[in-house]
Write an enzyme that holds these catalytic residues in place. Structure first.
Site, PDB file in Angstrom:
ATOM      1  N   GLU A   1       1.034  -1.105  -0.032  1.00 62.30           N
ATOM      2  CA  GLU A   1      -0.249  -0.413  -0.104  1.00 62.30           C
ATOM      3  C   GLU A   1       0.761   1.428  -0.077  1.00 62.30           C
ATOM      4  O   GLU A   1       0.213   2.095  -1.120  1.00 62.30           O
ATOM      5  CB  GLU A   1      -0.461   0.340   0.961  1.00 62.30           C
ATOM      6  CG  GLU A   1      -1.881  -1.213   1.110  1.00 62.30           C
ATOM      7  CD  GLU A   1      -1.623  -2.535   2.369  1.00 62.30           C
ATOM      8  OE1 GLU A   1      -0.298  -2.903   2.237  1.00 62.30           O
ATOM      9  OE2 GLU A   1      -2.443  -2.962   2.465  1.00 62.30           O
TER      10      GLU A   1
ATOM     11  N   LYS B   1      -0.621 -11.021   2.989  1.00 65.86           N
ATOM     12  CA  LYS B   1       0.128 -10.235   2.005  1.00 65.86           C
ATOM     13  C   LYS B   1       0.265 -10.981   0.733  1.00 65.86           C
ATOM     14  O   LYS B   1       0.277 -10.635  -0.503  1.00 65.86           O
ATOM     15  CB  LYS B   1       1.097  -9.222   2.192  1.00 65.86           C
ATOM     16  CG  LYS B   1       1.207  -8.534   3.333  1.00 65.86           C
ATOM     17  CD  LYS B   1       2.009  -7.658   4.799  1.00 65.86           C
ATOM     18  CE  LYS B   1       1.782  -7.225   5.374  1.00 65.86           C
ATOM     19  NZ  LYS B   1       2.916  -6.309   6.119  1.00 65.86           N
TER      20      LYS B   1
ATOM     21  N   ARG C   1       3.000  -0.714  16.171  1.00 66.95           N
ATOM     22  CA  ARG C   1       2.824   0.113  16.775  1.00 66.95           C
ATOM     23  C   ARG C   1       2.988   0.401  18.049  1.00 66.95           C
ATOM     24  O   ARG C   1       2.509   0.688  18.706  1.00 66.95           O
ATOM     25  CB  ARG C   1       1.467  -1.210  17.170  1.00 66.95           C
ATOM     26  CG  ARG C   1       2.335  -2.606  17.399  1.00 66.95           C
ATOM     27  CD  ARG C   1       1.047  -3.287  17.419  1.00 66.95           C
ATOM     28  NE  ARG C   1       1.073  -5.311  18.012  1.00 66.95           N
ATOM     29  CZ  ARG C   1       2.323  -5.865  17.208  1.00 66.95           C
ATOM     30  NH1 ARG C   1       2.508  -5.492  15.665  1.00 66.95           N
ATOM     31  NH2 ARG C   1       2.032  -6.963  18.053  1.00 66.95           N
TER      32      ARG C   1
ATOM     33  N   GLU D   1      -3.291  -6.431  17.596  1.00 65.77           N
ATOM     34  CA  GLU D   1      -2.126  -6.878  16.545  1.00 65.77           C
ATOM     35  C   GLU D   1      -1.359  -7.653  17.538  1.00 65.77           C
ATOM     36  O   GLU D   1      -0.260  -8.430  17.154  1.00 65.77           O
ATOM     37  CB  GLU D   1      -1.781  -6.409  16.186  1.00 65.77           C
ATOM     38  CG  GLU D   1      -0.703  -6.510  14.641  1.00 65.77           C
ATOM     39  CD  GLU D   1      -0.311  -5.919  13.875  1.00 65.77           C
ATOM     40  OE1 GLU D   1       0.774  -4.650  14.193  1.00 65.77           O
ATOM     41  OE2 GLU D   1      -0.772  -5.748  12.538  1.00 65.77           O
TER      42      GLU D   1
HETATM   43  O1  F6P Z   1      -0.286  -4.691   9.726  1.00 67.54           O
HETATM   44  C1  F6P Z   1       1.043  -5.718   9.690  1.00 67.54           C
HETATM   45  C2  F6P Z   1       2.595  -4.533   9.428  1.00 67.54           C
HETATM   46  O2  F6P Z   1       3.292  -5.131   9.612  1.00 67.54           O
HETATM   47  C3  F6P Z   1       2.267  -3.496  11.422  1.00 67.54           C
HETATM   48  O3  F6P Z   1       2.677  -3.881  12.367  1.00 67.54           O
HETATM   49  C4  F6P Z   1       2.918  -2.718  10.872  1.00 67.54           C
HETATM   50  O4  F6P Z   1       2.819  -1.605  11.428  1.00 67.54           O
HETATM   51  C5  F6P Z   1       2.672  -2.733   9.407  1.00 67.54           C
HETATM   52  O5  F6P Z   1       1.848  -3.472   8.605  1.00 67.54           O
HETATM   53  C6  F6P Z   1       3.348  -1.174   8.254  1.00 67.54           C
HETATM   54  O6  F6P Z   1       4.426  -1.836   7.864  1.00 67.54           O
HETATM   55  P1  F6P Z   1       5.991  -0.668   7.520  1.00 67.54           P
HETATM   56  O7  F6P Z   1       5.598  -0.199   8.413  1.00 67.54           O
HETATM   57  O8  F6P Z   1       7.340  -1.948   7.284  1.00 67.54           O
HETATM   58  O9  F6P Z   1       5.079  -0.204   6.152  1.00 67.54           O
END
Ligand code: F6P
Length: 537
Positions: A213, A498, A268, A353
């Site tokens: 994303e 994912k 988080r 989470e």
């Molecule tokens: O939701 C899964 C996750 O790995 C979270 O723990 C994390 O905050 C989020 O996706 C974004 O991950 P990144 O900071 O690596 O883009």
């Protein structure tokens, strides 16, 4: 629960105690002790925590204290804050507390003191934030930067977004801060609406720099910049916050525009890291440091206070009591503050989470439930949306109400008073129902009450207070993980989705249903087929 023999005894004592206590109502418990409101409340930092309307008595507290002791929570927190690899499935420390530790601390990771690097990052954040706040940071065309678009998702979005909204009274009035997290093209288009590429920078936060994303958002942002200021200039408008510096530079972010996220901070738990840069730009370094001080205050109290005056441990063990013994599967978080409107969503990731796990450290499963569904909305709005369910639904849902006594503007204090009056009314009605009963009350109008809630009251929504609240929930979540015996720092469950998305996306542009989709399952195959028909492919 993570069980040892003694722990098993404590657990069975708690079950017996639950069977006895469940015969008493909150009305009876309050009638037995006219001082219950004070006896079951504590001051924790600047927070007043009232657990008197939880379905507990002093025996409950005693048994929960034994459970906390038996789970060696204090030892866990000492180890965690000292840098032990408490994230045992990834063999990593979880050192979010180091980010707000005193600047002259010494905390070793792999034999190296990490505090100098933390200080270096904070200094770089402060310099960068001040350059924008003072109009000194210029874009590719020489115009000062006045807009910041934060791209990121999950822990790379929710903490900053929540805090930015909560601290809206402290934000720089001339700097336009916007957040975008969704891959839905409408989201970025709406976010960019009205912005000038010459005066806009993108702060891309992604610890892995591998989150689809966020990478899609970044590519769209680069195109938006290139269309206006050309390919040479856009790197001045891209800031990366990541634990994967090489991936960020390979995707066009300049080395000097990268702020490092350490490997030992989970997403988080990362607001006190460089992931808080956008917040620092908005509220300024001084107020950001007040946020860190509030966190540190609760870090220290979590370590030092004994159980009965330790808000972190009390709230954590009551969460376990409500979930594993009273079998309430969800908790509603209801901040009586419109500025705290993103707090429930932030807590959803932090608590769900972290605790949405079904395997204990000893690899055994669970004979009772673990972790709660966290949801909620701001106070008075919730009263006109889901409070009917809370008062008369067939399921009991523990509530967490957050209130603030002082408005920002004395002229608005009357409305602040009304907010708190509503909070008190709801927590009281949930607890005591229609008591004292009126004769003409039909069954449909009767509120049975006995619905538990906690009230957390703070003097004012400031960075220092918000920091205390954030640390309280971070540690409360971790403490519950320790007692339940799960790892609160990993999130293996989100990885498979994912990779499935990557495989399915490869099929999206194939004209008809492919063999690969047939092999998957008939639902995905049919749904993708329908999607393509509706797309007239
Ligand atoms: O939701 C899964 C996750 O790995 C979270 O723990 C994390 O905050 C989020 O996706 C974004 O991950 P990144 O900071 O690596 O883009």
């Amino acid at each position: 629960m993570d069980s040892s023999h003694n722990k098993t005894q404590i657990l069975s004592s708690l079950e017996e105690h639950r069977n006895r206590l469940s015969k008493k109502s909150l009305i009876e418990l309050f009638n037995e002790n006219s001082n219950r409101g004070s006896d079951f409340s504590i001051a924790f930092g600047d927070l007043w925590i009232d657990i008197s309307k939880q379905l507990i008595d002093s025996t409950t507290i005693g048994l929960l204290a034994d459970l906390a002791d038996e789970s060696k929570i204090n030892q866990f927190f000492s180890d965690m804050m000292a840098g032990s690899p408490v994230n045992w499935t990834e063999q990593k420390p979880a050192l979010h507390t180091a980010l707000r530790a005193p600047r002259d601390s010494k905390i070793l990771v792999e034999g190296k003191n990490i505090i100098p690097d933390i200080n270096g990052t904070l200094e770089k954040m402060e310099e960068f934030s001040d350059s924008i706040r003072n109009g000194k940071l210029l874009g590719a065309t020489g115009a000062p930067v006045t807009s910041v678009v934060a791209l990121g998702i999950g822990g790379s979005n929710l903490g900053s977004l929540m805090a930015y909204k909560a601290l809206s009274n402290f934000t720089h009035r001339e700097i336009d801060i916007r957040f975008c997290s969704s891959i839905d093209p409408v989201d970025l288009n709406q976010t960019l609406n009205g912005l000038n590429p010459e005066t806009t920078i993108f702060v891309i936060t992604s610890k892995s720099f591998n989150t689809k994303e966020t990478l899609v958002l970044m590519e769209n942002a680069k195109k938006w910049l290139e269309d206006s200021i050309g390919i040479e200039g856009f790197s001045k408008h891209l800031v990366g916050i990541t634990g994967s510096r090489e991936k960020a530079t390979n995707l066009g972010i300049e080395e000097t525009m990268i702020f490092d996220l350490p490997d030992w901070v989970g997403g988080r738990f990362s607001l006190s890291s460089a992931a808080g840069l956008v917040l620092m730009i908005s509220i300024g370094p001084d107020e950001f440091f007040h946020l860190l001080s509030g966190m540190e205050e609760i870090d220290n109290k979590t370590l030092s206070e004994h159980f009965e005056s330790n808000g972190t441990l009390l709230l954590s063990l009551i969460d376990i009591w409500n979930r594993s013994f009273l079998n309430y599967p969800t908790m509603a978080v209801v901040p009586y503050s419109s500025q705290m409107s993103y707090f429930p969503a932030y807590l959803q990731q932090l608590m769900m989470e972290s605790l949405g796990k079904n395997i204990r450290r000893d690899r055994h499963g669970f004979d009772n439930s673990v972790g709660s569904v966290i949801w909620g909305a701001t106070g008075t709005e919730g009263q006109h949306a889901f409070f009917q369910f809370l008062h008369q639904g067939t399921d009991v849902i523990p509530c967490e109400m957050l209130g603030f006594s002082n408005s920002y503007n004395e002229a608005l204090q009357e409305q602040q008073n009304s907010l708190f009056a509503n909070l008190l009314a709801q927590t009281e009605a949930l607890a005591f129902g229609s008591y004292p009963e009126k004769e003409d009350l039909t069954p449909e109008k009767k509120l049975e009450g006995n619905r538990p809630s906690t009230v957390i009251l703070a003097p004012k929504l400031t960075p220092f207070i918000l920091g205390q609240l954030i640390a309280l929930y971070e540690h409360r979540t971790v403490a519950s993980g320790v007692v339940w015996g799960v790892n609160p720092f990993d999130q293996w469950g989100v990885e498979s989705g994912k990779s499935i998305a990557v495989d399915i996306e490869l099929e999206m542009n194939k004209g008809s249903s492919s063999e690969a989709m047939t092999k998957r399952n008939s639902s995905s195959e049919k749904l993708l087929e329908k999607f393509k028909i509706l797309r007239n492919i």
